[in-house]
Design a protein around this motif. Structure first.
Motif, PDB file in Angstrom:
ATOM      1  N   LEU A 124       0.827  -1.214   0.000  1.00  8.17           N
ATOM      2  CA  LEU A 124       0.000   0.000   0.000  1.00  8.17           C
ATOM      3  C   LEU A 124       0.859   1.261   0.000  1.00  8.17           C
ATOM      4  O   LEU A 124       0.541   2.239  -0.697  1.00  8.17           O
ATOM      5  CB  LEU A 124      -0.931  -0.010   1.221  1.00  8.17           C
ATOM      6  CG  LEU A 124      -2.073  -1.023   1.174  1.00  8.17           C
ATOM      7  CD1 LEU A 124      -2.811  -1.058   2.509  1.00  8.17           C
ATOM      8  CD2 LEU A 124      -3.038  -0.706   0.046  1.00  8.17           C
ATOM      9  N   TRP A 125       1.957   1.244   0.747  1.00 11.29           N
ATOM     10  CA  TRP A 125       2.820   2.424   0.805  1.00 11.29           C
ATOM     11  C   TRP A 125       3.514   2.650  -0.544  1.00 11.29           C
ATOM     12  O   TRP A 125       3.634   3.786  -1.008  1.00 11.29           O
ATOM     13  CB  TRP A 125       3.846   2.286   1.928  1.00 11.29           C
ATOM     14  CG  TRP A 125       4.403   3.599   2.408  1.00 11.29           C
ATOM     15  CD1 TRP A 125       5.679   4.049   2.271  1.00 11.29           C
ATOM     16  CD2 TRP A 125       3.693   4.630   3.097  1.00 11.29           C
ATOM     17  NE1 TRP A 125       5.818   5.292   2.835  1.00 11.29           N
ATOM     18  CE2 TRP A 125       4.613   5.688   3.364  1.00 11.29           C
ATOM     19  CE3 TRP A 125       2.377   4.772   3.537  1.00 11.29           C
ATOM     20  CZ2 TRP A 125       4.251   6.855   4.021  1.00 11.29           C
ATOM     21  CZ3 TRP A 125       2.010   5.934   4.208  1.00 11.29           C
ATOM     22  CH2 TRP A 125       2.949   6.967   4.439  1.00 11.29           C
ATOM     23  N   ALA A 126       3.945   1.559  -1.177  1.00 10.85           N
ATOM     24  CA  ALA A 126       4.545   1.687  -2.512  1.00 10.85           C
ATOM     25  C   ALA A 126       3.475   2.024  -3.548  1.00 10.85           C
ATOM     26  O   ALA A 126       3.754   2.703  -4.545  1.00 10.85           O
ATOM     27  CB  ALA A 126       5.244   0.383  -2.897  1.00 10.85           C
ATOM     28  N   GLY A 127       2.248   1.559  -3.302  1.00  6.29           N
ATOM     29  CA  GLY A 127       1.160   1.823  -4.230  1.00  6.29           C
ATOM     30  C   GLY A 127       0.828   3.303  -4.374  1.00  6.29           C
ATOM     31  O   GLY A 127       0.339   3.735  -5.430  1.00  6.29           O
ATOM     32  N   ILE A 128       1.106   4.069  -3.328  1.00  5.54           N
ATOM     33  CA  ILE A 128       0.883   5.515  -3.412  1.00  5.54           C
ATOM     34  C   ILE A 128       1.741   6.104  -4.524  1.00  5.54           C
ATOM     35  O   ILE A 128       1.271   6.895  -5.343  1.00  5.54           O
ATOM     36  CB  ILE A 128       1.200   6.192  -2.062  1.00  5.54           C
ATOM     37  CG1 ILE A 128       0.251   5.683  -0.970  1.00  5.54           C
ATOM     38  CG2 ILE A 128       1.099   7.720  -2.187  1.00  5.54           C
ATOM     39  CD1 ILE A 128       0.592   6.180   0.419  1.00  5.54           C
ATOM     40  N   THR A 134       1.110   6.697 -12.380  1.00  2.42           N
ATOM     41  CA  THR A 134       0.224   6.277 -13.463  1.00  2.42           C
ATOM     42  C   THR A 134      -0.902   7.273 -13.729  1.00  2.42           C
ATOM     43  O   THR A 134      -1.443   7.311 -14.838  1.00  2.42           O
ATOM     44  CB  THR A 134      -0.396   4.903 -13.139  1.00  2.42           C
ATOM     45  OG1 THR A 134      -1.038   4.946 -11.858  1.00  2.42           O
ATOM     46  CG2 THR A 134       0.675   3.821 -13.136  1.00  2.42           C
ATOM     47  N   THR A 135      -1.274   8.060 -12.724  1.00  2.00           N
ATOM     48  CA  THR A 135      -2.389   9.000 -12.928  1.00  2.00           C
ATOM     49  C   THR A 135      -1.941  10.437 -13.132  1.00  2.00           C
ATOM     50  O   THR A 135      -2.594  11.197 -13.845  1.00  2.00           O
ATOM     51  CB  THR A 135      -3.359   8.939 -11.729  1.00  2.00           C
ATOM     52  OG1 THR A 135      -2.670   9.318 -10.529  1.00  2.00           O
ATOM     53  CG2 THR A 135      -3.935   7.539 -11.567  1.00  2.00           C
ATOM     54  N   ARG A 136      -0.832  10.815 -12.494  1.00  6.78           N
ATOM     55  CA  ARG A 136      -0.375  12.207 -12.575  1.00  6.78           C
ATOM     56  C   ARG A 136       0.993  12.357 -13.212  1.00  6.78           C
ATOM     57  O   ARG A 136       1.489  13.475 -13.385  1.00  6.78           O
ATOM     58  CB  ARG A 136      -0.330  12.847 -11.174  1.00  6.78           C
ATOM     59  CG  ARG A 136      -1.590  12.673 -10.340  1.00  6.78           C
ATOM     60  CD  ARG A 136      -2.812  13.260 -11.009  1.00  6.78           C
ATOM     61  NE  ARG A 136      -2.674  14.699 -11.222  1.00  6.78           N
ATOM     62  CZ  ARG A 136      -3.562  15.450 -11.855  1.00  6.78           C
ATOM     63  NH1 ARG A 136      -4.634  14.884 -12.381  1.00  6.78           N
ATOM     64  NH2 ARG A 136      -3.373  16.746 -11.993  1.00  6.78           N
ATOM     65  N   GLY A 137       1.650  11.258 -13.525  1.00  8.28           N
ATOM     66  CA  GLY A 137       2.962  11.329 -14.156  1.00  8.28           C
ATOM     67  C   GLY A 137       4.081  11.743 -13.226  1.00  8.28           C
ATOM     68  O   GLY A 137       5.151  12.162 -13.686  1.00  8.28           O
ATOM     69  N   VAL A 138       3.884  11.601 -11.904  1.00  7.44           N
ATOM     70  CA  VAL A 138       4.909  11.978 -10.933  1.00  7.44           C
ATOM     71  C   VAL A 138       6.014  10.926 -10.916  1.00  7.44           C
ATOM     72  O   VAL A 138       5.734   9.722 -10.820  1.00  7.44           O
ATOM     73  CB  VAL A 138       4.303  12.131  -9.520  1.00  7.44           C
ATOM     74  CG1 VAL A 138       5.389  12.478  -8.505  1.00  7.44           C
ATOM     75  CG2 VAL A 138       3.208  13.181  -9.517  1.00  7.44           C
ATOM     76  N   SER A 139       7.260  11.356 -11.011  1.00 10.57           N
ATOM     77  CA  SER A 139       8.386  10.429 -10.986  1.00 10.57           C
ATOM     78  C   SER A 139       8.397   9.639  -9.676  1.00 10.57           C
ATOM     79  O   SER A 139       8.249  10.204  -8.592  1.00 10.57           O
ATOM     80  CB  SER A 139       9.706  11.193 -11.144  1.00 10.57           C
ATOM     81  OG  SER A 139      10.805  10.347 -10.860  1.00 10.57           O
TER      82      SER A 139
END
Length: 369
Positions: A124-128, A134-139
């Motif tokens: 769950l922590w890695a899923g953040i 995948t949704t905002r393109g954040v590295s």
């Protein structure tokens, strides 16, 4: 049957070997500049391995590093840089310890519950980070670094006695309470100490990692997406789904990194629990080239450097020699792998040229005949 590629095997060993040689040479130079013997520290470290307690400590530490490095390697295979393994591991082991101390179940169920909680929290922590990418393109590099800092602060708050923590009588330390014996994993008793039972589970997961990566469709999709996201999408692979899945699996494996020590020795989480495991795991994954066998030997090497360095202080040498060597290994790995890669490309081009020349000669001979 695939033809044995001797050049590929040699190049695979050349990178780590060159990195280690360079790291040892540079460390020796540092010792010489400092006015110290460039040879004696290595002799002292080698002598430490003769003691069975040091051998046990090296093996136990290797199990912890192996799990953390597998988590990093899963991300690397997907071309993801999961720097958040340290935060995922610490938050997972802390909450798993809380749950483990709050219940009492039959042995296998108790252990299974603790392990499941650790994997879920890590995932769950890695899923953040996976969702943000995948949704905002954040590295994932930026998000996992920030999540490490958040995990540190969250753990410090959760372990307060007013929340989930326990302060033992007469101690300044904070813990999560002790897990009942039904939640312990028995180890292998030796003369020099006990090898954690979960250490063997850690090494067995290396076989699972190899099988899934090389013998399943999921492993192929993972490697294909990591090699070329656009090409994978063109062949019907959902790249965003693979990124999310890889981050979840990486986090779940990171959550297991604290299990050998929690279930085999401490039976509680405290402020003295090891930190920095995830960052060391990056070095190990790089040195081991994301291979389960390579990661194993790299984990043993780094554990050897750490555990034998404790004897250097008694001989008047700074224990930081081990840290210097690890840092130099990281730098040497990056440089040596690039050199080996360039040599491999030139070698491949040369082989193709030789094959084309041989084919041309054969064609001329056939025409002449």
């Amino acid at each position: 049957m695939r033809k044995f590629d001797k050049d590929r095997l040699i190049l695979g060993f050349a990178g780590p070997a060159l990195a280690l040689v360079v790291a040892f040479v540079l460390t020796s130079v540092v010792l010489l500049v400092s006015g110290l013997s460039p040879i004696e520290p290595y002799q002292l470290m080698a002598e430490q391995v003769e003691f069975t307690d040091v051998q046990v400590n090296i093996l136990n530490q290797s199990g912890i590093y192996y799990l953390a490095a597998l988590a990093v390697a899963i991300g690397f295979r997907m071309n993801l840089f999961n720097i958040g393994v340290d935060g995922q591991y610490r938050l997972a082991v802390m909450l798993a310890a809380v749950v483990g101390a709050s219940v009492e179940l039959p042995g296998p169920l108790h252990v299974a519950l603790i392990v499941l909680v650790a994997m879920l929290v890590g995932a769950l922590w890695a899923g953040i980070a996976g969702i943000l990418k995948t949704t905002r393109g954040v590295s994932e590099v930026v998000s996992t670094i920030m999540l490490n800092a958040i995990a540190t602060s969250l753990i410090a708050w959760l372990i307060l006695p007013a929340n989930l923590g326990v302060q033992p009588k007469g101690s300044n330390d904070l813990t999560t309470g002790e897990i009942a014996e039904s939640g312990w994993v028995p180890g292998l008793e030796l003369e020099g100490g006990t090898i954690y039972g979960f250490t063997f589970v850690a090494f067995a997961l290396g076989l699972v990692y190899w099988f899934v990566l090389n013998r399943t469709r999921f492993g192929f999709d993972l490697r294909a997406t990591g090699a070329s996201e656009s090409a994978a999408q063109a062949s019907g692979v959902d790249a965003k789904k693979m990124v999310m899945t890889a981050m979840l699996i990486s986090g779940a494996v990171a959550g297991l990194a604290g299990m050998p020590m929690l279930l085999g020795q401490t039976h509680t989480y405290s402020l003295s629990f090891p930190v920095g495991v995830g960052f060391t795991a990056i070095t190990i994954a790089l040195l081991g080239r994301n291979s389960p066998i390579g990661i194993f030997f790299a984990a043993v090497l780094i554990s050897f450097l750490e555990k034998t360095a404790e004897g250097l202080g008694l001989a008047g040498y700074p224990k930081e020699i081990s840290i210097i060597m690890q840092g130099l290994i990281v730098i040497a790995v990056v440089v040596s792998y690039e050199l080996v890669r360039q040599y491999g490309l030139r070698r491949q081009q040369q082989k193709v040229g030789e094959e084309l020349a041989a084919q041309a000669r054969k064609n001329r001979e056939e025409v002449a005949a």
